[in-house]
Design a protein around this motif. Sequence first.
Motif, PDB file in Angstrom:
ATOM      1  N   VAL A  53       0.865  -1.186   0.000  1.00 26.65           N
ATOM      2  CA  VAL A  53       0.000   0.000   0.000  1.00 26.65           C
ATOM      3  C   VAL A  53       0.899   1.232   0.000  1.00 26.65           C
ATOM      4  N   PHE A  54       0.722   2.079  -1.016  1.00 27.86           N
ATOM      5  CA  PHE A  54       1.678   3.178  -1.164  1.00 27.86           C
ATOM      6  C   PHE A  54       1.590   4.185  -0.021  1.00 27.86           C
ATOM      7  N   LYS A  55       0.382   4.497   0.395  1.00 25.22           N
ATOM      8  CA  LYS A  55       0.248   5.511   1.449  1.00 25.22           C
ATOM      9  C   LYS A  55      -0.700   5.004   2.536  1.00 25.22           C
ATOM     10  N   ASP A  56      -0.309   5.234   3.767  1.00 25.56           N
ATOM     11  CA  ASP A  56      -1.145   4.903   4.925  1.00 25.56           C
ATOM     12  C   ASP A  56      -1.511   3.423   5.008  1.00 25.56           C
ATOM     13  N   GLY A  57      -0.622   2.552   4.533  1.00 27.84           N
ATOM     14  CA  GLY A  57      -0.851   1.110   4.668  1.00 27.84           C
ATOM     15  C   GLY A  57      -0.395   0.643   6.046  1.00 27.84           C
ATOM     16  N   PRO A  58      -0.275  -0.681   6.238  1.00 25.98           N
ATOM     17  CA  PRO A  58       0.221  -1.187   7.524  1.00 25.98           C
ATOM     18  C   PRO A  58       1.556  -0.525   7.862  1.00 25.98           C
ATOM     19  N   THR A  59       1.723  -0.163   9.119  1.00 23.58           N
ATOM     20  CA  THR A  59       2.932   0.582   9.485  1.00 23.58           C
ATOM     21  C   THR A  59       4.166  -0.312   9.403  1.00 23.58           C
ATOM     22  N   THR A  60       5.318   0.340   9.368  1.00 28.02           N
ATOM     23  CA  THR A  60       6.566  -0.400   9.199  1.00 28.02           C
ATOM     24  C   THR A  60       7.705   0.380   9.855  1.00 28.02           C
ATOM     25  N   ALA A  61       8.845  -0.287  10.015  1.00 26.67           N
ATOM     26  CA  ALA A  61       9.997   0.385  10.632  1.00 26.67           C
ATOM     27  C   ALA A  61      10.623   1.339   9.621  1.00 26.67           C
ATOM     28  N   CYS A  62      10.829   2.572  10.024  1.00 27.66           N
ATOM     29  CA  CYS A  62      11.423   3.571   9.139  1.00 27.66           C
ATOM     30  C   CYS A  62      12.873   3.803   9.549  1.00 27.66           C
ATOM     31  N   PHE A  63      13.785   3.406   8.674  1.00 32.10           N
ATOM     32  CA  PHE A  63      15.225   3.520   8.910  1.00 32.10           C
ATOM     33  C   PHE A  63      15.733   4.857   8.363  1.00 32.10           C
ATOM     34  N   PRO A  64      16.964   5.246   8.697  1.00 24.63           N
ATOM     35  CA  PRO A  64      17.529   6.474   8.104  1.00 24.63           C
ATOM     36  C   PRO A  64      17.638   6.345   6.585  1.00 24.63           C
ATOM     37  N   VAL A  65      17.599   7.477   5.910  1.00 23.83           N
ATOM     38  CA  VAL A  65      17.695   7.480   4.443  1.00 23.83           C
ATOM     39  C   VAL A  65      19.116   7.104   4.006  1.00 23.83           C
ATOM     40  N   GLN A 343      11.346  15.096  11.032  1.00 13.96           N
ATOM     41  CA  GLN A 343      11.688  14.944   9.613  1.00 13.96           C
ATOM     42  C   GLN A 343      12.429  13.621   9.491  1.00 13.96           C
ATOM     43  N   ALA A 344      11.666  12.575   9.269  1.00 13.31           N
ATOM     44  CA  ALA A 344      12.205  11.220   9.385  1.00 13.31           C
ATOM     45  C   ALA A 344      12.762  10.671   8.085  1.00 13.31           C
ATOM     46  N   MET A 345      12.214  11.124   6.945  1.00  8.08           N
ATOM     47  CA  MET A 345      12.611  10.502   5.665  1.00  8.08           C
ATOM     48  C   MET A 345      12.418  11.479   4.515  1.00  8.08           C
ATOM     49  N   GLY A 346      12.885  11.058   3.344  1.00  5.34           N
ATOM     50  CA  GLY A 346      12.686  11.851   2.141  1.00  5.34           C
ATOM     51  C   GLY A 346      11.393  11.438   1.454  1.00  5.34           C
ATOM     52  N   GLY A 347      11.182  11.968   0.238  1.00  7.44           N
ATOM     53  CA  GLY A 347       9.908  11.724  -0.437  1.00  7.44           C
ATOM     54  C   GLY A 347      10.025  10.787  -1.625  1.00  7.44           C
ATOM     55  N   GLY A 348       8.875  10.322  -2.088  1.00  6.25           N
ATOM     56  CA  GLY A 348       8.835   9.465  -3.273  1.00  6.25           C
ATOM     57  C   GLY A 348       8.630   8.014  -2.908  1.00  6.25           C
ATOM     58  N   ASN A 353       5.151   4.185   5.750  1.00 11.24           N
ATOM     59  CA  ASN A 353       4.258   4.603   6.823  1.00 11.24           C
ATOM     60  C   ASN A 353       4.879   4.138   8.142  1.00 11.24           C
ATOM     61  N   ALA A 354       5.658   5.016   8.758  1.00 10.80           N
ATOM     62  CA  ALA A 354       6.452   4.649   9.936  1.00 10.80           C
ATOM     63  C   ALA A 354       5.551   4.215  11.097  1.00 10.80           C
ATOM     64  N   HIS A 355       6.053   3.263  11.888  1.00 14.49           N
ATOM     65  CA  HIS A 355       5.307   2.856  13.089  1.00 14.49           C
ATOM     66  C   HIS A 355       5.004   4.077  13.952  1.00 14.49           C
ATOM     67  N   TYR A 356       5.987   4.962  14.059  1.00  9.77           N
ATOM     68  CA  TYR A 356       5.870   6.179  14.872  1.00  9.77           C
ATOM     69  C   TYR A 356       7.023   7.075  14.469  1.00  9.77           C
ATOM     70  N   ARG A 357       6.990   8.324  14.897  1.00  3.64           N
ATOM     71  CA  ARG A 357       8.111   9.237  14.649  1.00  3.64           C
ATOM     72  C   ARG A 357       8.303  10.067  15.922  1.00  3.64           C
TER      73      ARG A 357
END
Length: 817
Positions: A53-65, A343-348, A353-357
């Motif tokens: 899911v491109f936007k607002d799907g199940p959350t996931t771990a967001c790592f550094p860019v 500001q957790a990540m870049g765009g595109g 969809n980060a678990h949290y920020r």
Amino acid sequence: MTPNIESLLDQMTLEEQVGLLAGADFWTTVPVPRLGVPAIKVTDGPNGARGGVFKDGPTTACFPVGIALASTWNPALIEQTGAALGTEAKLKGASVLLAPTVNLHRTVLNGRNFECHSEDPWLSSELGVAYVRGVQSTGVAATIKHFVGNDSEYQRMSMSSDIPERALRELYLLPFERAVKEAGVMAVMTGYNRLDGIFAADHQRLLQQVLRDEWGFTGLVMSDWMGLHSTVEGVLAGCDLEMPGPAVERGAKLVQAVKDGLLPADAVRACARRVLQLIERVGGFANPGIPAERADDLPAHRALIRRLGAEGAVLLKNDGLLPLAPKAGQTVALIGIAAVTPQAMGGGSATVNAHYRIAPLAALQAQCPGTTFTHHAGADIHRYVPVLNTPMQLEFFNSLDFSGPVVCRQTVHNTEQLWIDTVDAAVTADAFSARATLRFVAAEAGEHQFSLVSAGLSRAYINGDLAVDAWSGWSRGDTYFTFGCNEVRHSRSLAQGQVCEVVIEFSTGTPESTPIHALRFGAYRVLGEADIAAAVEAARHADVAVVFAGLNAEWDNEGLDRSGITLPHSQNALVARVVAANPRTVVVLQTGSPVALPWLAEVPAVLQAWYPGQECGNAIADVLLGTAEPGGRLPQTWPLQLQDTVGFGNARHYPGVDGHVVYDEGIFIGYRHYQQKNIAPLFPFGHGLSYTQFQYGALRLASTALQPGGELLVEMEVHNVGPRAGQAVVQLYVGDTRASLPRPAQELKGFAKLTLAAGETGTARFRLGMRAFAFFDVARAAWVAEAGGYHVHVGTSVDARLASAELTLAADWVQPV
Ligand code: BGC
């Protein structure tokens, strides 16, 4: 059970083989149930595993860019990160991760600068190899991208990167070459761009000769999404998989082309074989079926992300103000939007969809309970008018003009909707209209802006009046991977509490159809002089001020480049006035690419934190407070001004003219360019300070006389003479003193990151093979290290030299490709 792939191919009809050569949908391959061939799923990549899911799907771990990962200069840590990302991909049911991105930083304006590792091929490839090994250690395939020359976003779907052969070999191909040879990467994604006039996905020489014949690649090549433009050429070149699906260029068209004799059936079979081999390699036959997506928030990954954030944070300048040690009862003035909006990540496509920020303010408050933290926004940072996190009601119609019944109703929680693939089962995905309603109440009096951006037609009515019109005259612009229009804005003054009833109309009926649809409504109060003045006053009365300045995912974004390196809006004025009011001011920068820092001389401490993922605030707080070392070093030269950078001032060199961007600078990009042109950067490549002090021992070379085919071992002792643990990054550069052709003064060929306790001594060790001394000889199509003298320089950046030595190569070393 291991399938017999040849027998499977024998049993398949031409249609079935062709079917395998394009996706089934955006993220999965086509199964052949009759023969037990399962579908497998792919996911972006690179700073997390987003899932289907491109936007607002199940959350996931967001790592550094990517650039933040590269700033760690720590391959072991990146390998661990790759393994974590492999696990994350599995949680999303995927067995292929669309990462890492290893295009080089040629121009500072590249919108995807944040996603790519470095300007330097050695650093980029060391980390790329580690990343791929980590991902693939979990059984998930890595997909190294974008092969090759996809180094800017301007006209990205068609631009030709015209790259001289030597630069191609020495710079741009190296991360791919090493990932194939040293990490056995299982998949490669071609770039959108053309290379010397031929689309990367159709490029025979690139995909067959270089990748497969020379390097021995046995994996799968896939196109970038909607980046395949041929039915015959791509298959002949060996681009195995058209993505996404369903097929546009392949399917029935390809079957017909085979029947018409435009290509042999064996070419289809070769691609189909590689698709089946990938399915087998990732365990598809052994464990068929695509598991449902899970949103597990793993504590180990939280900890890893937090560590990565600090290990990638670069302390650019420190006159002693950092680390901060706020005492109970003291006040710290936090300034800037990014202090409260992480500001957790870049765009595109790298967005997840980060678990949290975690925001810096919350993190600092948690770590310093006795300290008072104030917050003032000060100045804007956005590119587009910010979206609202407010409920919005949507009604969908299966017509382009709101006629007929409402077929679906949704309540969403923000004013940006991205429809890739489907909207809802009841809605015709490529021909619908929608009406959205929401209420905006002005929290404060002042000038407000409203805006629309849409892939599709859109217009917004405020209290019944047409206020924003992105409908009449709509045309494709820079947004939404270039399928959306440019932003349309409307300004008005509002009193505090004034209510705006907003109705937005959207229709997919654009003159030119778009493969994705999106609607983005923005509304906000424009920050002005009063906001700066309030921030300055807060700083004046605080013990310390910390200004969060920078960009966001709208600037560091896929699909469009930046137009300059000036910090947007009034941020420069904000920093200058805050530091004038309180000299104890720290600037925390969050960007995915360099920006000009005109106030640098006045500010005592500057920390570059990039986009560090979901643990953003915690990682920044750890470094500001000194509970973690700022472990990062710049993977990209930081220019003083845009005029100093590669490609500036000649449109042929950047952004390109008549569909061609010409890499006339050849091998001289990044620090190679600054050194060649004798331009002093603001911060050199490899720069970054520590909180402790190191003393460095003598440079030891195992031998100063090298035989062709030999290896050079180099060592240097590093002693932590400071009062606390810290990290040193020792860098080794090679220079060829009497080359028969122009060579860079220094080229990175090794580095070692040492973590040393106070008083501890460690040894930086480097092992240089012949390629470390070689250039690519185009005439001979060979790597050549010429007999004669070489320099080895060891330093803490390309400009901060600790020691140098000379050695001699006894005779020419020549290795044909
Ligand atoms: C990007 C790729 C990405 C793909 C799928 C493209 O727009 O260039 O890097 O993997 O989309 O999202």
